[in-house]
Design an enzyme around this catalytic site. Structure first.
Site, PDB file in Angstrom:
ATOM      1  CE  LYS A 256       0.750   1.918   3.301  1.00  0.00           C
ATOM      2  NZ  LYS A 256       2.044   2.441   3.846  1.00  0.00           N
TER       3      LYS A 256
ATOM      4  CE1 TYR B 183      -1.480  -0.167   7.599  1.00  0.00           C
ATOM      5  CE2 TYR B 183      -0.298   1.853   7.074  1.00  0.00           C
ATOM      6  CZ  TYR B 183      -0.350   0.470   7.120  1.00  0.00           C
ATOM      7  OH  TYR B 183       0.724  -0.258   6.683  1.00  0.00           O
TER       8      TYR B 183
HETATM    9  P1  NAD Z   1      12.404   1.663   1.911  1.00  0.00           P
HETATM   10  O1  NAD Z   1      12.944   2.958   1.475  1.00  0.00           O
HETATM   11  O2  NAD Z   1      12.892   1.086   3.195  1.00  0.00           O
HETATM   12  O3  NAD Z   1      12.620   0.555   0.779  1.00  0.00           O
HETATM   13  C1  NAD Z   1      12.385   0.840  -0.578  1.00  0.00           C
HETATM   14  C2  NAD Z   1      13.252  -0.063  -1.446  1.00  0.00           C
HETATM   15  O4  NAD Z   1      13.104   0.348  -2.802  1.00  0.00           O
HETATM   16  C3  NAD Z   1      14.731   0.030  -1.105  1.00  0.00           C
HETATM   17  O5  NAD Z   1      15.293  -1.260  -1.105  1.00  0.00           O
HETATM   18  C4  NAD Z   1      15.318   0.860  -2.255  1.00  0.00           C
HETATM   19  O6  NAD Z   1      16.645   0.514  -2.561  1.00  0.00           O
HETATM   20  C5  NAD Z   1      14.395   0.465  -3.399  1.00  0.00           C
HETATM   21  N1  NAD Z   1      14.341   1.485  -4.453  1.00  0.00           N
HETATM   22  C6  NAD Z   1      14.398   1.226  -5.758  1.00  0.00           C
HETATM   23  N2  NAD Z   1      14.338   2.351  -6.484  1.00  0.00           N
HETATM   24  C7  NAD Z   1      14.270   3.366  -5.606  1.00  0.00           C
HETATM   25  C8  NAD Z   1      14.212   4.781  -5.756  1.00  0.00           C
HETATM   26  N3  NAD Z   1      14.172   5.364  -6.952  1.00  0.00           N
HETATM   27  N4  NAD Z   1      14.150   5.507  -4.627  1.00  0.00           N
HETATM   28  C9  NAD Z   1      14.133   4.943  -3.412  1.00  0.00           C
HETATM   29  N5  NAD Z   1      14.195   3.601  -3.213  1.00  0.00           N
HETATM   30  C10 NAD Z   1      14.269   2.819  -4.311  1.00  0.00           C
HETATM   31  O7  NAD Z   1      10.824   1.833   1.938  1.00  0.00           O
HETATM   32  P2  NAD Z   1       9.773   0.936   2.735  1.00  0.00           P
HETATM   33  O8  NAD Z   1       9.470   1.570   4.029  1.00  0.00           O
HETATM   34  O9  NAD Z   1      10.189  -0.488   2.723  1.00  0.00           O
HETATM   35  O10 NAD Z   1       8.466   1.148   1.820  1.00  0.00           O
HETATM   36  C11 NAD Z   1       8.279   0.436   0.615  1.00  0.00           C
HETATM   37  C12 NAD Z   1       6.781   0.312   0.345  1.00  0.00           C
HETATM   38  O11 NAD Z   1       6.190  -0.428   1.404  1.00  0.00           O
HETATM   39  C13 NAD Z   1       6.048   1.647   0.290  1.00  0.00           C
HETATM   40  O12 NAD Z   1       5.070   1.602  -0.713  1.00  0.00           O
HETATM   41  C14 NAD Z   1       5.396   1.772   1.640  1.00  0.00           C
HETATM   42  O13 NAD Z   1       4.183   2.513   1.630  1.00  0.00           O
HETATM   43  C15 NAD Z   1       5.125   0.337   1.977  1.00  0.00           C
HETATM   44  N6  NAD Z   1       5.135   0.067   3.423  1.00  0.00           N
HETATM   45  C16 NAD Z   1       4.189  -0.728   3.932  1.00  0.00           C
HETATM   46  C17 NAD Z   1       4.162  -0.997   5.287  1.00  0.00           C
HETATM   47  C18 NAD Z   1       3.153  -1.936   5.855  1.00  0.00           C
HETATM   48  O14 NAD Z   1       3.075  -2.055   7.062  1.00  0.00           O
HETATM   49  N7  NAD Z   1       2.409  -2.635   5.032  1.00  0.00           N
HETATM   50  C19 NAD Z   1       5.119  -0.428   6.138  1.00  0.00           C
HETATM   51  C20 NAD Z   1       6.122   0.366   5.573  1.00  0.00           C
HETATM   52  C21 NAD Z   1       6.124   0.599   4.217  1.00  0.00           C
END
Ligand code: NAD
Length: 369
Positions: A138, A222
């Site tokens: 999401k 959420y």
């Molecule tokens: P994050 O920044 O920790 O991870 C993102 C990943 O994408 C990294 O590994 C990064 O290297 C990669 N990536 C590839 N291209 C990129 C770019 N151009 N810029 C930045 N990163 C790039 O982020 P996250 O917190 O893991 O979030 C990822 C997704 O998960 C989002 O859509 C977020 O809304 C969602 N999320 C969901 C929950 C949940 O509880 N369901 C919690 C946190 C995040």
């Protein structure tokens, strides 16, 4: 919406505990995929090895029907380290350029899209074209048009699309829904909900291009989604305000605060807020004609607390399940949906609804989408 049995609930907690105690991850079932074996584990390629993937990976490992079979990353060293942990062969490590080759990897049945929001559509569509089912984080995307394109691509490829709404598979949230549906609170009149945090600077969440918008896309969603699953209704009127208080450089592209109200067809009114400027633990409180319920820590990975009161009943329950139980539950469900050819409960349409309401909230608040 079905409920979890107490047995399933206890199993979740026990498995999570076992995972915490295990010093080394066990080797995964390496049974090769075969259409003659419909009960084989569903193999996932994880796209984006960031923060949320670090919860998904051990969660998937705890299921009995899922395994990690490929990784997609722009960081070869990180990918190699995680591949070693999860018994993923080096031939199943992809980058963003050669990702489409995943079509030729029969060990991959599905992908888990864990990338910044604006990349969800591209990788969902590419995965669908490669013939893989998709579990996408999401918010589903950063626009209604992209969300519709994702649904269309998955439909055309005859693959399933699930949006990773953990709370749809989480026992405390499911119990709150059940209490409301049972009529224990009488007629629901009003809901309050909020979720936010004080964001650190310099991250993709503050980029309009990568995130789509501010805290509403990230955590406010959420509360929005909860109001829909708690009422079982779709909002018919929405009005909203947005503001930015801190001029410290963090909010040059996205807003800091959003509050919105919704009226549902039955007359239930909901009042929600989200922020990137303060710690605002996720919660909801539901007021009915006979009683109330409240879930604190409603949207985080552990420590969910349900309190409720109606004539003759007082409830105060702390859910003992530990992270990554939410990720285990959602993955187990999606794998089961694939194995049994069922439509996921949190399907693309469910994600699209929220994207439409986010667009309406933005419009009402005067924010350009
Ligand atoms: P994050 O920044 O920790 O991870 C993102 C990943 O994408 C990294 O590994 C990064 O290297 C990669 N990536 C590839 N291209 C990129 C770019 N151009 N810029 C930045 N990163 C790039 O982020 P996250 O917190 O893991 O979030 C990822 C997704 O998960 C989002 O859509 C977020 O809304 C969602 N999320 C969901 C929950 C949940 O509880 N369901 C919690 C946190 C995040």
């Amino acid at each position: 919406m079905s409920n979890f049995t107490r047995r399933e609930f206890t199993r979740l907690s026990a498995l999570t505990l076992a995972a915490r105690l295990a010093p080394v991850l066990r080797a995964q079932d390496a049974t090769p995929p075969s259409s003659a074996n419909p009960d084989r584990k569903i193999g996932y390629a994880v796209i984006g090895l960031g923060q949320i993937a670090a919860h998904f990976l051990p969660g998937a490992l705890l299921t009995t029907n899922s395994r990690i079979t490929a990784l997609v990353s722009g960081h070869p060293e990180k990918a190699a380290r995680i591949a070693a942990q999860y018994d993923v062969p080096s031939t199943s490590i992809y980058n963003y350029e050669n990702f489409d080759n995943i079509a030729h990897n029969p060990a991959v049945d599905a992908v888990y899209v864990a990338l910044p929001n604006s990349m969800h559509a591209e990788y969902t569509i590419r995965a669908a074209k490669a013939g893989k089912h998709v579990m996408c984080e999401k918010p589903m995307a950063t626009s209604v048009a992209d969300s519709e394109a994702m649904i269309a691509a998955c439909k055309a490829a005859n693959v399933k699309l699930m949006i990773a709404y953990r709370c749809h598979y989480e026992p405390t949230n499911l119990r709150a829904i059940q209490i409301i549906r049972d009529g224990s609170l009488g007629k629901v009149q009003a809901i309050e909900s909020s979720f936010g945090f004080n964001i650190s600077p310099q991250q993709w969440r503050l980029s309009k291009k990568l995130a789509g918008g501010g805290p509403l896309y990230d955590v406010g969603i959420y509360s929005l989604n909860a109001c829909r699953y708690l009422t079982g209704e779709e909002p018919e009127h929405i009005s909203a305000y947005a503001s930015t208080i801190d001029r410290d450089g963090r909010f040059s592209e996205v807003e800091e605060n959003v509050s919105w109200t919704m009226r549902f067809p039955s007359g239930i009114v909901a009042s929600c807020a989200t922020t990137y400027g303060a710690n605002m633990p996720g919660y909801y409180r539901v007021y009915g004609s006979k009683g109330w319920l409240q879930v604190d820590q409603a949207f985080v990975y552990e420590g969910l607390r349900l309190r409720a009161e109606w004539p003759g009943t007082t409830i105060d329950e702390l859910n003992p399940a530990k992270d990554p139980s939410h990720f285990m539950a959602e993955t187990a469900h999606f794998s089961r949906d694939i194995q049994t050819n069922q439509e996921p409960r949190a399907n693309g349409q469910e994600g699209l609804h929220d994207m439409n309401y986010i667009a309406q909230i933005y419009k009402s608040a005067g924010i350009k989408s």
